[in-house]
Design a protein around this motif. Structure first.
Motif, PDB file in Angstrom:
ATOM      1  N   GLU A   1       0.843  -1.197   0.000  1.00 56.32           N
ATOM      2  CA  GLU A   1       0.000   0.000   0.000  1.00 56.32           C
ATOM      3  C   GLU A   1       0.874   1.241   0.000  1.00 56.32           C
ATOM      4  O   GLU A   1       1.851   1.325   0.747  1.00 56.32           O
ATOM      5  CB  GLU A   1      -0.919   0.024   1.227  1.00 56.32           C
ATOM      6  N   THR A   2       0.513   2.208  -0.827  1.00 53.09           N
ATOM      7  CA  THR A   2       1.233   3.475  -0.837  1.00 53.09           C
ATOM      8  C   THR A   2       0.871   4.271   0.405  1.00 53.09           C
ATOM      9  O   THR A   2      -0.137   3.993   1.071  1.00 53.09           O
ATOM     10  CB  THR A   2       0.863   4.308  -2.079  1.00 53.09           C
ATOM     11  N   GLN A   3       1.676   5.276   0.700  1.00 54.64           N
ATOM     12  CA  GLN A   3       1.361   6.149   1.824  1.00 54.64           C
ATOM     13  C   GLN A   3       0.017   6.827   1.604  1.00 54.64           C
ATOM     14  O   GLN A   3      -0.762   6.972   2.540  1.00 54.64           O
ATOM     15  CB  GLN A   3       2.456   7.199   2.024  1.00 54.64           C
ATOM     16  N   ARG A   4      -0.260   7.242   0.387  1.00 58.11           N
ATOM     17  CA  ARG A   4      -1.519   7.926   0.089  1.00 58.11           C
ATOM     18  C   ARG A   4      -2.720   7.031   0.387  1.00 58.11           C
ATOM     19  O   ARG A   4      -3.669   7.439   1.057  1.00 58.11           O
ATOM     20  CB  ARG A   4      -1.555   8.378  -1.376  1.00 58.11           C
ATOM     21  N   ILE A   5      -2.651   5.799  -0.050  1.00 52.01           N
ATOM     22  CA  ILE A   5      -3.773   4.866   0.165  1.00 52.01           C
ATOM     23  C   ILE A   5      -3.927   4.552   1.648  1.00 52.01           C
ATOM     24  O   ILE A   5      -5.031   4.611   2.204  1.00 52.01           O
ATOM     25  CB  ILE A   5      -3.579   3.583  -0.656  1.00 52.01           C
TER      26      ILE A   5
ATOM     27  N   ALA B   1      -2.792   6.191   4.302  1.00 54.19           N
ATOM     28  CA  ALA B   1      -3.187   7.385   5.056  1.00 54.19           C
ATOM     29  C   ALA B   1      -4.683   7.637   4.894  1.00 54.19           C
ATOM     30  O   ALA B   1      -5.375   7.972   5.859  1.00 54.19           O
ATOM     31  CB  ALA B   1      -2.387   8.601   4.587  1.00 54.19           C
ATOM     32  N   GLY B   2      -5.197   7.458   3.683  1.00 51.37           N
ATOM     33  CA  GLY B   2      -6.628   7.627   3.454  1.00 51.37           C
ATOM     34  C   GLY B   2      -7.455   6.631   4.246  1.00 51.37           C
ATOM     35  O   GLY B   2      -8.511   6.975   4.781  1.00 51.37           O
TER      36      GLY B   2
ATOM     37  N   SER C   1      -3.582  12.640   7.102  1.00 55.06           N
ATOM     38  CA  SER C   1      -2.848  13.162   5.960  1.00 55.06           C
ATOM     39  C   SER C   1      -1.562  12.357   5.770  1.00 55.06           C
ATOM     40  O   SER C   1      -1.119  11.641   6.681  1.00 55.06           O
ATOM     41  CB  SER C   1      -2.505  14.633   6.191  1.00 55.06           C
ATOM     42  N   ILE C   2      -0.956  12.490   4.601  1.00 53.51           N
ATOM     43  CA  ILE C   2       0.318  11.809   4.356  1.00 53.51           C
ATOM     44  C   ILE C   2       1.386  12.301   5.336  1.00 53.51           C
ATOM     45  O   ILE C   2       2.133  11.485   5.885  1.00 53.51           O
ATOM     46  CB  ILE C   2       0.760  11.964   2.881  1.00 53.51           C
TER      47      ILE C   2
ATOM     48  N   CYS D   1       3.524   9.954   7.824  1.00 55.89           N
ATOM     49  CA  CYS D   1       4.996  10.022   7.886  1.00 55.89           C
ATOM     50  C   CYS D   1       5.457  10.185   9.329  1.00 55.89           C
ATOM     51  O   CYS D   1       6.447   9.565   9.742  1.00 55.89           O
ATOM     52  CB  CYS D   1       5.516  11.178   7.032  1.00 55.89           C
TER      53      CYS D   1
END
Length: 102
Positions: free
Chosen positions: A27-31, A33-34, A39-40, A44
């Protein structure tokens, strides 16, 4: 707020494990975090072990990862071995059978 070196190390390790688990799930940070609802930059901070991130976000992240039961171990009641020993030494009460009465 001053955080001890020992606590800072533990939080950093926790953040690293969160990052590893997120990457293991691809999973990406964007996914991620959502999914957590942050927020990203907040994700972090979590992955870097920042002590200012709210516990609620950690709880949501653990739930998403299928590890929410681990929250139960936080401040779990400690077992008092002395009381446990005393309870084990108390004689068990036993009633007489009612078969002899009529």
């Amino acid at each position: 707020m001053i955080v001890s070196d020992h606590l800072a190390e533990r939080l950093k390790s926790l953040g690293e494990r969160l990052r590893e688990e997120r990457l293991r799930r691809n999973e990406t940070q964007r996914i991620f975090a959502g999914r957590v609802g942050v927020s990203i930059p907040t994700l972090c901070k979590m992955e870097n072990g920042d002590h200012r991130v709210q516990l609620g976000y950690w709880a949501i992240a653990l739930d998403i990862l299928g590890r929410a039961e681990e929250l139960e171990r936080l401040l779990a009641p400690q077992e008092n071995l002395f009381e446990k020993y005393q309870r084990s030494q108390q004689p068990k009460r036993q009633r007489a059978s009612q078969g002899g009465r009529k």
